[in-house]
Design an enzyme around this catalytic site. Structure first.
Site, PDB file in Angstrom:
ATOM      1  N   GLY A  55      33.263 -29.416  39.541  1.00 36.08           N
ATOM      2  CA  GLY A  55      32.045 -30.219  39.629  1.00 36.08           C
ATOM      3  C   GLY A  55      31.190 -29.993  40.867  1.00 36.08           C
ATOM      4  N   TRP A  57      28.951 -27.662  41.556  1.00 36.66           N
ATOM      5  CA  TRP A  57      27.541 -27.386  41.225  1.00 36.66           C
ATOM      6  C   TRP A  57      26.860 -28.668  40.710  1.00 36.66           C
ATOM      7  CZ3 TRP A  57      25.922 -22.091  38.718  1.00 36.66           C
ATOM      8  CH2 TRP A  57      26.242 -21.051  39.624  1.00 36.66           C
ATOM      9  N   ASP A  72      32.649 -28.242  30.183  1.00 39.17           N
ATOM     10  CA  ASP A  72      33.782 -27.383  30.572  1.00 39.17           C
ATOM     11  C   ASP A  72      34.931 -27.542  29.574  1.00 39.17           C
ATOM     12  OD1 ASP A  72      34.399 -25.916  33.546  1.00 39.17           O
ATOM     13  OD2 ASP A  72      36.134 -26.214  32.245  1.00 39.17           O
ATOM     14  N   ASP A  88      34.161 -25.882  24.529  1.00 37.94           N
ATOM     15  CA  ASP A  88      34.094 -24.442  24.759  1.00 37.94           C
ATOM     16  C   ASP A  88      32.660 -23.984  24.520  1.00 37.94           C
ATOM     17  OD1 ASP A  88      34.255 -21.657  24.492  1.00 37.94           O
ATOM     18  OD2 ASP A  88      36.261 -21.754  23.603  1.00 37.94           O
ATOM     19  N   ASP A 111      28.416 -21.127  35.665  1.00 36.57           N
ATOM     20  CA  ASP A 111      29.338 -20.523  36.632  1.00 36.57           C
ATOM     21  C   ASP A 111      30.689 -20.289  35.947  1.00 36.57           C
ATOM     22  OD1 ASP A 111      29.888 -19.599  39.235  1.00 36.57           O
ATOM     23  OD2 ASP A 111      30.728 -21.526  39.860  1.00 36.57           O
ATOM     24  N   LYS A 151      26.628 -16.513  36.055  1.00 37.78           N
ATOM     25  CA  LYS A 151      27.539 -15.616  36.788  1.00 37.78           C
ATOM     26  C   LYS A 151      28.127 -14.556  35.869  1.00 37.78           C
ATOM     27  CE  LYS A 151      31.709 -17.148  38.104  1.00 37.78           C
ATOM     28  NZ  LYS A 151      32.526 -17.975  39.000  1.00 37.78           N
TER      29      LYS A 151
HETATM   30  C1  LIG Z   1      34.585 -21.112  38.830  1.00 39.65           C
HETATM   31  S1  LIG Z   1      34.849 -22.511  37.833  1.00 39.65           S
HETATM   32  C2  LIG Z   1      33.291 -23.356  37.994  1.00 39.65           C
HETATM   33  C3  LIG Z   1      33.118 -24.000  39.342  1.00 39.65           C
HETATM   34  C4  LIG Z   1      31.937 -24.953  39.385  1.00 39.65           C
HETATM   35  N1  LIG Z   1      30.672 -24.256  39.346  1.00 39.65           N
HETATM   36  C5  LIG Z   1      31.983 -25.791  40.640  1.00 39.65           C
HETATM   37  O1  LIG Z   1      31.131 -25.610  41.510  1.00 39.65           O
HETATM   38  O2  LIG Z   1      32.851 -26.648  40.733  1.00 39.65           O
HETATM   39  C6  LIG Z   1      34.744 -21.819  36.229  1.00 39.65           C
HETATM   40  C7  LIG Z   1      34.915 -22.809  35.098  1.00 39.65           C
HETATM   41  O3  LIG Z   1      34.566 -22.171  33.871  1.00 39.65           O
HETATM   42  C8  LIG Z   1      35.267 -22.847  32.850  1.00 39.65           C
HETATM   43  N2  LIG Z   1      35.226 -22.086  31.604  1.00 39.65           N
HETATM   44  C9  LIG Z   1      35.740 -20.853  31.372  1.00 39.65           C
HETATM   45  N3  LIG Z   1      35.545 -20.494  30.095  1.00 39.65           N
HETATM   46  C10 LIG Z   1      34.858 -21.514  29.493  1.00 39.65           C
HETATM   47  C11 LIG Z   1      34.376 -21.734  28.179  1.00 39.65           C
HETATM   48  N4  LIG Z   1      34.548 -20.836  27.230  1.00 39.65           N
HETATM   49  N5  LIG Z   1      33.737 -22.897  27.926  1.00 39.65           N
HETATM   50  C12 LIG Z   1      33.587 -23.828  28.896  1.00 39.65           C
HETATM   51  N6  LIG Z   1      34.030 -23.682  30.168  1.00 39.65           N
HETATM   52  C13 LIG Z   1      34.661 -22.534  30.471  1.00 39.65           C
HETATM   53  C14 LIG Z   1      36.661 -22.987  33.443  1.00 39.65           C
HETATM   54  O4  LIG Z   1      37.390 -23.990  32.769  1.00 39.65           O
HETATM   55  C15 LIG Z   1      36.349 -23.323  34.901  1.00 39.65           C
HETATM   56  O5  LIG Z   1      36.399 -24.706  35.121  1.00 39.65           O
END
Ligand SMILES: C[S@@+](CC[C@H](N)C(=O)[O-])C[C@H]1O[C@@H](n2cnc3c(N)ncnc32)[C@H](O)[C@@H]1O
Length: 204
Positions: A55, A57, A72, A88, A111, A151
């Protein structure tokens, strides 16, 4: 925020700074830096934050004065001003939920990152899938003139993805903020001034 494992990371300035300021991730600083450079999010904007957990961002967007819808796969502790959807981003059902909270967004940020395998090419291709899913959502819910930030782990498909996204934005750039780790493969696509598909295919 989980503790960084490598001793190098424990000395990481952004990690400790995030802890000090109450941000849930060091990634918060990447968004702060990119917003300073590109002016993507403004007060009153409706922002869709894809791949939002834990969270960081979303916290930053709220500080910018935005209303946030965060999505997420994993749960996220509540943040005031943020509506959370667990889902998803590859699923149609998630898109329906996003649209049911708000039909149009000023900004879509993503992200999301795949689970890292350590194989550069696999991680890159999985990340490309996430970029394309985020873009598919953006094409449906982003307002004309809106902004998009996503990203990607760099690799052989980076330029192809750039070519696919590019015609849809007035301003487009790949960017790496100072808070991204030097050894990281990640890069951000910044798109400003979104154009709907009919403008792209009939005007250009
Ligand atoms: C690097 S973290 C994000 C960090 C966030 N921007 C922050 O500042 O806290 C990446 C996130 O992408 C989510 N994620 C990966 N694949 C996903 C998908 N198919 N659908 C939704 N979320 C996904 C992961 O569960 C993870 O929580």
């Amino acid at each position: 925020m989980p503790k960084p494992r490598r001793s190098q990371d424990r000395q990481d300035y952004y990690y400790w700074e995030a802890k000090k300021r109450g941000y849930r991730s060091r990634a918060a600083f990447k968004l702060i830096q990119m917003n300073k450079t590109f002016k993507l999010i403004r007060e009153g904007d409706k922002v869709l934050d894809l791949g939002a957990t834990p969270g960081g961002w979303s916290q930053v967007c709220v500080e910018f004065g935005a209303e946030v819808v965060a999505v997420d796969l994993n749960p996220m502790r509540p943040i005031e001003g943020v509506t959370f959807i667990r889902g998803d981003i590859n699923d149609e059902e998630t898109l329906d939920k996003i649209k049911s909270v708000c039909k149009e967004y000023d900004v879509v940020i993503c992200d999301a990152a795949p689970k890292i395998t350590g194989h550069w090419s696999i991680d890159h291709l999985r990340s490309v899938e996430l970029v394309l899913s985020a873009f598919r959502i953006a094409k449906i819910v982003l307002k004309p003139g809106g902004n998009f930030l996503v990203k990607m782990f760099q690799g052989e498909e980076s330029q192809r993805v750039f070519r696919e996204l590019k015609p849809f934005f007035r301003f487009k750039k790949f960017h790496s903020p100072p808070a991204s780790r030097k050894r990281s493969a990640e890069i951000y696509f910044v798109g400003k001034g979104f154009k709907r598909a009919k403008e792209v295919f009939f005007v250009e």
